[in-house]
Design an enzyme around this catalytic site. Sequence first.
Site, PDB file in Angstrom:
ATOM      1  CD  GLU A  50      -3.787  -5.524   2.156  1.00  0.00           C
ATOM      2  OE1 GLU A  50      -4.554  -4.861   2.894  1.00  0.00           O
ATOM      3  OE2 GLU A  50      -2.552  -5.427   2.195  1.00  0.00           O
TER       4      GLU A  50
ATOM      5  CD  GLU B  51      -3.157  -0.907   2.109  1.00  0.00           C
ATOM      6  OE1 GLU B  51      -4.302  -1.286   1.815  1.00  0.00           O
ATOM      7  OE2 GLU B  51      -2.859  -0.436   3.225  1.00  0.00           O
TER       8      GLU B  51
END
Length: 348
Positions: free
Chosen positions: A281, A174
């Site tokens: 995710e 991320e």
Amino acid sequence: MKNSKSKALLTLVLLISLLFSSCSKSQTTEPIITDTFAKGADVGWLSQMEATGYKFYDTDGTEKNCLQLLKDRGINTIRLRVFVNPSNNRVNGHCSKDETVAMALRAKNMGMRIMIDFHYSDTWADPGHQTKPVAWANHTFPTLLTDVYNHTFEVLTALKTAGVTPECVQIGNEIPSGMLWPDGSYTNFSQLAQLLNKGYEATKAINSSIKVVVHIDKGNDNARFRWFFDNARTNGVKYDVIGLSYYPYWINSDYTATITDLQNNLNDMVSRYGKEVMVVEVGGDFTLAQNTYNMLAATITAVKNVPNHKGIGVIYWEPEGEKSWSGYQLNCWQSNGKPSTALDAFRN
């Protein structure tokens, strides 16, 4: 003499006939088709859950291996994070090279595929936290480039030695804000690109067939993705797959309000950059099993609907991390140690 020639001729005809028959069969035999779509679970907490005595059960109350419970529900891919020099904190630590190799080997021996997620930190890396490992804290930028290459190469070499070749490798976790702050901040995208490319190069040095993933959050936000990956293209970042997080919970919205935006963003990433895409995710509130099931089913459908089979998978983040053990709201397990019915979305 005549009989001898006739027998020889007959033998030759038979041999030619057998040869053509064999060739015909080899040419028309259909290859075995396997489901290449990754249906995954990130299970970085699993070894510590087991070490602390947590028990996993099937719906009939039978105690079972957690990985088997996941596999029985359609999971075919295991994603594992790697920290550099982690603490022994059961929730925020572990996930060292050796622990990652051990879990990857377990999963591989059960016939599951492996994805490795490099955080390049001693603990969690995400949009708000991209802290350098303590051992790298005072390194110059050229040394950080070497650190990223060597760490990536070392972990993947250990996996290879154990007989595990990951299908995908994430360089950073991320990272819309960059990684290894401040050197690799998004405000210095040229340096961020160099760090990412060192991870790419180390991965390809192990096995050129491993797919390298670059991953940012808020998968429904097309403007965010265009901004980041336009910069990646301008700065020559090398990668194979665009990885997305998709958590309606964290943006205080039901999935029904954003699933179309996710679909449009997935499609746009493929057409704009020519890359494969993957939701690496995803998660939903464990107390809302039916809603989470519906969200997962819709997410899987969205990725499968990407044109030209460029949508390659969906991975649930820590489904086994039951709330009483982890404190994590978006797990996919029940307080009785049994998997949530939401996971059944992966069966299809």
